[in-house]
Design a protein around this motif. Structure first.
Motif, PDB file in Angstrom:
ATOM      1  N   ARG A  13       0.933  -1.234   0.066  1.00 22.10           N
ATOM      2  CA  ARG A  13       0.082  -0.082  -0.036  1.00 22.10           C
ATOM      3  C   ARG A  13       0.877   1.309  -0.245  1.00 22.10           C
ATOM      4  NH1 ARG A  13      -5.142   1.313   0.408  1.00 22.10           N
ATOM      5  NH2 ARG A  13      -5.665  -0.977   0.744  1.00 22.10           N
ATOM      6  N   LEU A  14       0.451   2.009  -0.714  1.00 23.05           N
ATOM      7  CA  LEU A  14       1.150   3.425  -0.847  1.00 23.05           C
ATOM      8  C   LEU A  14       0.189   4.456  -0.314  1.00 23.05           C
ATOM      9  CD1 LEU A  14       2.749   3.345  -4.476  1.00 23.05           C
ATOM     10  CD2 LEU A  14       4.043   3.158  -2.094  1.00 23.05           C
ATOM     11  N   VAL A  15       0.637   5.350   0.413  1.00 20.41           N
ATOM     12  CA  VAL A  15      -0.067   6.490   0.901  1.00 20.41           C
ATOM     13  C   VAL A  15       0.371   7.780   0.098  1.00 20.41           C
ATOM     14  CG1 VAL A  15      -0.725   7.816   3.188  1.00 20.41           C
ATOM     15  CG2 VAL A  15      -0.396   5.706   3.309  1.00 20.41           C
ATOM     16  N   VAL A  16      -0.666   8.310  -0.487  1.00 22.11           N
ATOM     17  CA  VAL A  16      -0.463   9.556  -1.485  1.00 22.11           C
ATOM     18  C   VAL A  16      -0.945  10.600  -0.874  1.00 22.11           C
ATOM     19  CG1 VAL A  16      -0.755  10.327  -4.002  1.00 22.11           C
ATOM     20  CG2 VAL A  16      -0.420   7.873  -3.463  1.00 22.11           C
ATOM     21  N   VAL A  17      -0.097  11.942  -0.718  1.00 18.78           N
ATOM     22  CA  VAL A  17      -0.607  12.948  -0.020  1.00 18.78           C
ATOM     23  C   VAL A  17      -0.672  14.038  -1.059  1.00 18.78           C
ATOM     24  CG1 VAL A  17      -0.126  14.546   1.947  1.00 18.78           C
ATOM     25  CG2 VAL A  17       0.534  11.985   2.107  1.00 18.78           C
ATOM     26  N   VAL A  18      -1.984  14.622  -0.881  1.00 21.71           N
ATOM     27  CA  VAL A  18      -2.280  15.641  -2.131  1.00 21.71           C
ATOM     28  C   VAL A  18      -2.240  16.921  -1.441  1.00 21.71           C
ATOM     29  CG1 VAL A  18      -4.000  16.075  -3.670  1.00 21.71           C
ATOM     30  CG2 VAL A  18      -3.650  13.618  -3.279  1.00 21.71           C
ATOM     31  N   TYR A  19      -1.785  17.772  -2.266  1.00 24.52           N
ATOM     32  CA  TYR A  19      -1.818  19.203  -2.064  1.00 24.52           C
ATOM     33  C   TYR A  19      -3.181  19.893  -2.686  1.00 24.52           C
ATOM     34  CZ  TYR A  19      -0.683  24.400  -2.354  1.00 24.52           C
ATOM     35  OH  TYR A  19      -0.724  25.774  -2.211  1.00 24.52           O
ATOM     36  N   PRO A  20      -4.001  20.659  -1.613  1.00 25.52           N
ATOM     37  CA  PRO A  20      -5.678  20.858  -2.211  1.00 25.52           C
ATOM     38  C   PRO A  20      -5.824  21.891  -3.288  1.00 25.52           C
ATOM     39  CG  PRO A  20      -5.067  21.707  -0.151  1.00 25.52           C
ATOM     40  CD  PRO A  20      -3.709  20.986  -0.739  1.00 25.52           C
ATOM     41  N   PHE A  21      -5.086  21.877  -4.543  1.00 27.91           N
ATOM     42  CA  PHE A  21      -5.434  22.929  -5.609  1.00 27.91           C
ATOM     43  C   PHE A  21      -5.505  22.139  -6.838  1.00 27.91           C
ATOM     44  CE2 PHE A  21      -4.203  25.465  -2.161  1.00 27.91           C
ATOM     45  CZ  PHE A  21      -5.112  26.531  -1.886  1.00 27.91           C
ATOM     46  N   GLN A  22      -6.198  22.661  -7.865  1.00 26.01           N
ATOM     47  CA  GLN A  22      -6.434  21.951  -8.830  1.00 26.01           C
ATOM     48  C   GLN A  22      -5.209  21.374  -9.815  1.00 26.01           C
ATOM     49  OE1 GLN A  22      -9.988  21.258 -10.692  1.00 26.01           O
ATOM     50  NE2 GLN A  22      -8.683  19.725 -10.781  1.00 26.01           N
ATOM     51  N   GLY A  23      -4.321  22.345 -10.141  1.00 22.20           N
ATOM     52  CA  GLY A  23      -3.256  21.964 -10.559  1.00 22.20           C
ATOM     53  C   GLY A  23      -2.314  20.903 -10.006  1.00 22.20           C
ATOM     54  N   HIS A  24      -2.426  20.727  -8.657  1.00 20.27           N
ATOM     55  CA  HIS A  24      -1.871  19.774  -8.021  1.00 20.27           C
ATOM     56  C   HIS A  24      -2.366  18.284  -7.765  1.00 20.27           C
ATOM     57  CE1 HIS A  24       1.635  22.216  -6.729  1.00 20.27           C
ATOM     58  NE2 HIS A  24       0.810  22.894  -7.065  1.00 20.27           N
ATOM     59  N   ILE A  25      -3.770  18.556  -7.672  1.00 22.45           N
ATOM     60  CA  ILE A  25      -4.734  17.294  -7.623  1.00 22.45           C
ATOM     61  C   ILE A  25      -4.924  16.362  -8.602  1.00 22.45           C
ATOM     62  CG2 ILE A  25      -7.120  16.545  -7.180  1.00 22.45           C
ATOM     63  CD1 ILE A  25      -7.600  19.199  -5.493  1.00 22.45           C
ATOM     64  N   ASN A  26      -4.935  16.950  -9.974  1.00 28.58           N
ATOM     65  CA  ASN A  26      -4.966  16.302 -11.261  1.00 28.58           C
ATOM     66  C   ASN A  26      -3.779  15.427 -11.385  1.00 28.58           C
ATOM     67  OD1 ASN A  26      -7.484  17.360 -11.813  1.00 28.58           O
ATOM     68  ND2 ASN A  26      -6.718  18.712 -13.471  1.00 28.58           N
ATOM     69  N   PRO A  27      -2.724  15.999 -11.235  1.00 32.55           N
ATOM     70  CA  PRO A  27      -1.372  15.139 -11.439  1.00 32.55           C
ATOM     71  C   PRO A  27      -1.128  13.969 -10.344  1.00 32.55           C
ATOM     72  CG  PRO A  27      -0.722  17.091 -10.946  1.00 32.55           C
ATOM     73  CD  PRO A  27      -2.124  17.323 -11.340  1.00 32.55           C
TER      74      PRO A  27
END
Length: 460
Positions: A13-27
């Motif tokens: 399992r990989l835990v993927v931490v997302v920065y909450p803005f559109q240009g970062h969420i998508n990739p």
């Protein structure tokens, strides 16, 4: 047994931490999809602010943590507030993230153990938590690799850089790709912003401490820069982009896409339409909107124009501002205005012959991959680097500099879409598309880098 089968056998399992803005969420969601297709289970951890749509990713587990920001799910934050916003998110999210990770590590079954934490570089708290829990932390750069090098060159608040400052500036003139980007100008001009310098120092230190770095780029696009980045950071660098081409199509847009524009495009001549979109965060004043409208109308080229709600300071949307004479010309069928568009589908459409863009890195890669030449109007941050790549290194676009004025806009559109200069630019853009297609094929650079990344995670 293949690496993909090995990953599935171990249930890693990989835990993927997302920065909450559109240009970062998508990739980041595209990257998670790529890794999931290579056998890894995925947990997406994200702040409550700008929460992504879970329903588009039924195979993922989603976990939100408190971030101390607005609960209104506002889509964007002013660019001027970015440094403060990034710092606040990291400050507020670290403790709840560590508690969550401790809980799952205590409860996890051996077949589904956590293989590592993969985090957007702006979510640098994740590396500290990974270090504390003795887990591999992999940083993801959703912008060009050149921005990583620029970060490392910037001075610390104490006057020192990660690379000796004067030495690094002289190096820039010795590497044609970096010299063409005018990184020296960017570095020197930004040195007056203490908050920005402090943020870049933290981001660079985090990157240097990561077990690896994933960059959403293609090797041939930044070949010389990637060599310098590798020399600087001394950790494995995996250029496995463009993510959007390696991941199955799935929307993670925070804004509703208007697909009616595709029907409008179907009625237009091949390569005749200029597509205009300035991304999810940029804004303009009323006068700029009117100048763009007049320039588009006077160019006599068909246009598809995205005017995002909130992108114009003042009224809610463009229909309250644009004159009746403009709407009459649009209604004749030569223009289409939408609040948000399915951009990848638009750029892949045969009717689109040019893209007037803010040069966000995602938009730039999407345009490169479809062989669409660009008009470049960067607003802030890494967009300036992307614009210089497009216009000065790859030479597949034209710069739209200075104050926006209708005559300049009309001339720029016609240079790109009609004049012989634009024909040559379009030919170079199509050549880059062919190279990008090859890099994504078996034994291409991105294909090989992805296999190496999977092996790196499994061996950690």
């Amino acid at each position: 047994m293949t690496e993909k089968q090995e990953a599935k056998r171990h249930g890693r399992r990989l835990v993927v931490v997302v920065y909450p803005f559109q240009g970062h969420i998508n990739p980041m969601l595209q990257l998670a999809t790529i890794l999931n297709s290579n056998g890894f289970s995925i947990t997406i951890l994200h702040p409550e602010f700008n929460s992504p749509n879970h329903s588009n990713y039924p195979d993922f587990s989603f976990v939100s943590i408190p971030d101390g920001l607005s609960k209104t799910n506002t889509v964007s934050v002013s660019p001027g507030d970015l440094a403060a916003t990034i710092s606040a998110i990291n400050r507020n999210c670290e403790a709840p993230f560590q508690r969550y990770m401790e809980q799952i590590l205590e409860a996890e079954d051996p077949p589904d153990r956590v293989a590592g934490v993969i985090f957007d570089g702006f979510m640098y708290f994740a590396q500290r938590v990974a270090n504390h829990l003795k887990l591999p932390g992999i940083s993801v750069r959703t912008s060009a690799a050149a921005s990583l090098f620029a970060f490392a060159v910037f001075r610390h608040h104490d006057g020192h850089g990660y690379i000796p400052f004067q030495d690094s500036l002289s190096q820039l003139d010795q590497v044609p790709e970096l010299e063409a980007l005018k990184l020296k100008d960017i570095i020197v001009s930004a040195a007056a912003n203490p908050a920005l310098l402090e943020l870049r120092a933290v981001l660079t230190e985090t990157t240097k401490n990561a077990s690896a770095v994933i960059v959403n780029t293609i090797h041939f696009l930044e070949q010389q820069t990637l060599t310098k980045v590798q020399e600087c950071f001394q950790v494995p660098i995996f250029p496995i982009g463009p993510f959007h081409k390696l991941a199955p199509s799935s929307s993670s847009s925070l804004l509703e896409e208007d697909t009616n524009c595709i029907s409008w495009l179907d009625k237009q001549a091949p390569e005749s339409v200029i597509y205009v979109s300035f991304g999810s965060m940029t804004s303009m004043d009323e006068n700029e909107l009117l100048e763009i409208a007049s320039g588009l109308a006077n160019s006599e080229q068909p246009f598809l124009w995205v005017v995002r709600p909130g992108s114009v300071r003042g009224p809610e949307w463009a229909d309250e501002l644009l004159p009746k004479s403009f709407w009459e010309r649009v209604e004749e069928g030569r223009g289409c205005i939408v609040k948000w568009a399915p951009q990848k589908e638009v750029l892949a459409h045969g009717a689109v012959g040019g893209f007037w863009s803010h040069c966000g890195w995602n938009s730039t890669l999407e345009s490169v991959c479809e062989g669409v030449p660009m008009l470049c109007r960067p607003f802030f941050g890494d967009q300036l680097l992307s614009s210089r790549y497009v216009c000065r290194v790859w030479k597949i676009g034209l710069e739209m500099e200075g104050v926006l004025e209708r005559g300049k806009i009309e001339k720029g559109i016609r240079r790109l879409m009609v004049d012989s200069e634009g024909v040559e630019i379009r030919q170079r853009a199509k050549g880059l598309k062919e190279k990008a297609d090859f890099c994504l094929s078996e034994d291409g650079s991105s294909y090989n880098a992805l296999n190496e990344l999977v092996q790196h995670i499994l061996s950690s």
